[in-house]
Design a protein around this motif. Structure first.
Motif, mmCIF file in Angstrom:
data_model
loop_
_atom_site.group_PDB
_atom_site.id
_atom_site.type_symbol
_atom_site.label_atom_id
_atom_site.label_comp_id
_atom_site.label_asym_id
_atom_site.label_seq_id
_atom_site.Cartn_x
_atom_site.Cartn_y
_atom_site.Cartn_z
ATOM 1 N N HIS A 122 -1.181 2.931 4.810
ATOM 2 C CA HIS A 122 -0.725 4.317 4.706
ATOM 3 C C HIS A 122 -1.913 5.281 4.618
ATOM 4 C CE1 HIS A 122 3.384 2.827 3.733
ATOM 5 N NE2 HIS A 122 2.706 1.866 3.112
ATOM 6 N N ASN A 157 9.750 -2.778 3.492
ATOM 7 C CA ASN A 157 9.409 -2.186 2.196
ATOM 8 C C ASN A 157 8.293 -1.150 2.394
ATOM 9 O OD1 ASN A 157 8.915 -1.526 -0.434
ATOM 10 N ND2 ASN A 157 8.036 -3.518 -0.993
ATOM 11 N N ILE A 158 8.653 0.109 2.414
ATOM 12 C CA ILE A 158 7.689 1.180 2.651
ATOM 13 C C ILE A 158 6.724 1.330 1.481
ATOM 14 C CG2 ILE A 158 7.427 3.641 3.194
ATOM 15 C CD1 ILE A 158 8.715 1.969 5.371
ATOM 16 N N GLN A 159 7.118 0.909 0.307
ATOM 17 C CA GLN A 159 6.287 1.122 -0.879
ATOM 18 C C GLN A 159 5.132 0.132 -0.981
ATOM 19 O OE1 GLN A 159 6.786 3.848 -2.649
ATOM 20 N NE2 GLN A 159 8.450 4.215 -1.176
ATOM 21 N N GLN A 160 5.113 -0.882 -0.138
ATOM 22 C CA GLN A 160 4.013 -1.852 -0.189
ATOM 23 C C GLN A 160 2.891 -1.415 0.740
ATOM 24 O OE1 GLN A 160 3.033 -3.981 2.454
ATOM 25 N NE2 GLN A 160 4.727 -3.745 3.918
ATOM 26 N N TRP A 204 5.391 6.390 7.493
ATOM 27 C CA TRP A 204 6.008 5.070 7.668
ATOM 28 C C TRP A 204 7.507 5.119 7.365
ATOM 29 C CZ3 TRP A 204 5.239 1.045 10.365
ATOM 30 C CH2 TRP A 204 3.942 0.583 10.664
ATOM 31 N N GLN A 205 7.895 5.970 6.429
ATOM 32 C CA GLN A 205 9.331 6.131 6.168
ATOM 33 C C GLN A 205 10.030 6.735 7.376
ATOM 34 O OE1 GLN A 205 11.232 5.185 3.199
ATOM 35 N NE2 GLN A 205 12.665 5.414 4.910
ATOM 36 N N LEU A 222 -3.037 2.607 0.317
ATOM 37 C CA LEU A 222 -2.950 4.037 0.647
ATOM 38 C C LEU A 222 -4.373 4.595 0.749
ATOM 39 C CD1 LEU A 222 -0.962 6.489 0.955
ATOM 40 C CD2 LEU A 222 -1.270 6.873 -1.497
ATOM 41 N N THR A 275 0.075 9.832 2.398
ATOM 42 C CA THR A 275 1.365 9.550 1.755
ATOM 43 C C THR A 275 2.035 8.394 2.506
ATOM 44 O OG1 THR A 275 2.727 10.989 3.151
ATOM 45 C CG2 THR A 275 1.596 12.028 1.272
ATOM 46 N N ARG A 276 3.206 8.002 2.050
ATOM 47 C CA ARG A 276 3.984 6.962 2.724
ATOM 48 C C ARG A 276 5.081 7.568 3.605
ATOM 49 N NH1 ARG A 276 2.350 2.279 0.133
ATOM 50 N NH2 ARG A 276 1.411 2.646 -1.912
ATOM 51 N N ASP A 277 5.028 8.903 3.787
ATOM 52 C CA ASP A 277 6.098 9.601 4.500
ATOM 53 C C ASP A 277 6.202 9.198 5.965
ATOM 54 O OD1 ASP A 277 6.573 10.876 2.141
ATOM 55 O OD2 ASP A 277 5.645 12.779 2.712
#
Length: 291
Positions: free
Chosen positions: A192, A212-215, A199-200, A218, A195-197
């Motif tokens: 990332h 799993n976007i949170q993995q 990939w979301q 960053l 932010t992770r935005d």
């Protein structure tokens, strides 16, 4: 300097008159009257306490001391003129200070900058990498590249290009763990930037719920994320403009064909009401180069 110096105008009048051996020609050269030249020579002779010229009928000759003084004064005035020209050149130096996001500078501008330098060799480019733009230009910045929505006030703003977000990975990583369909993304670490935005947004675009976007790590800069992907640390999502060099070099390859538009774009910006040939040259060049 405690020593008293002779007046500069008198020295200029003497040097010109001595070189031409004529008050008339000296007056024409310095755009003054012959009487003014004569007056300046008289001031200098009084200052020095010596006679510099012999006046014989209509002829003009230097005295022996005048000849010696002329040689020294000519050298001094010549050096003074050179020093003045050098200072003026430094003052009027045609440099152009460009502010760019660091990744854009590394991945796109620097590799292409030689072309601009060849077209405008008289313009010295000074590149300043910045972490984030703030929508306002510092006084010392002539022109900048911004990455955003383009809604900056009190600036001349022009979009350079729209681009898609690409899913990228190193060839070695894909050879080890292939990605043939969107569901295969869950087998990889996601890299990332900021932010992770993004990939979301990509997961929503591909209609993936199992990823799993949170993995995943960053990074604060895209060039760091690209390097991580090059070294096989995962899949990276990046603007095509920033990634194209690594794709062309074979360091990264596109994982899946997608058409997700980057919500941000690159813009060239500068101060309003600026009429500067250097700024216009760079603005025109980069617009044509990117479009």
């Amino acid at each position: 300097m405690n020593k008293r110096l002779p007046p500069l105008n008198a020295l200029k009048a003497f040097e010109s008159a001595a070189r031409h051996l004529s008050f008339t020609k000296a007056a024409e050269e310095l755009f003054v009257t012959q009487a003014a030249i004569s007056h300046q020579i008289k001031l200098l002779e009084d200052f020095l306490g010596i006679v510099l010229f012999k006046r014989k009928n209509r002829a003009l000759e230097l005295t022996e001391l005048g000849k010696v003084y002329f040689v020294d004064v000519s050298k001094i005035l010549h050096r003074l003129a050179e020093a003045t020209d050098k200072l003026r050149q430094q003052k009027n130096e045609k440099h152009l200070t460009i502010s760019v996001p660091q990744t854009f500078g590394i991945q796109w501008l620097v590799p292409h900058l030689s072309e601009f330098n060849q077209l405008y060799p008289e313009i010295e480019v000074r590149l300043k990498g910045v972490d984030q733009d703030e929508g306002s230009l510092e006084k010392e910045i002539d022109i900048a590249i911004y990455y955003g929505q383009g809604n900056w006030e009190n600036l001349q703003v022009e979009k350079l290009v729209d681009a898609n977000l690409l899913i990228l990975a190193s060839p070695k990583l894909l050879a080890k763990t292939p990605v043939e369909k969107p569901e295969d993304l869950k087998n990889h670490t996601l890299i990332h930037t900021h932010t992770r935005d993004n990939w979301q947004s990509m997961a929503d675009f591909l209609q993936l719920e199992s990823v799993n976007i949170q993995q995943g790590p960053l990074f604060s800069h895209t060039f760091m994320a690209l390097q991580a992907a090059i070294h096989g640390q995962g899949l990276v999502l990046a603007n095509r403009i920033l990634a194209q060099q690594e794709i062309d070099n074979g360091h990264l390859q596109i994982v899946l064909p997608t058409q997700l538009h980057d919500p941000k774009s690159f813009y060239v910006v500068n101060h309003l009401d600026v009429n500067d040939e250097r700024i216009q040259a760079f603005r025109t060049w980069i617009i044509q180069k990117m479009k």
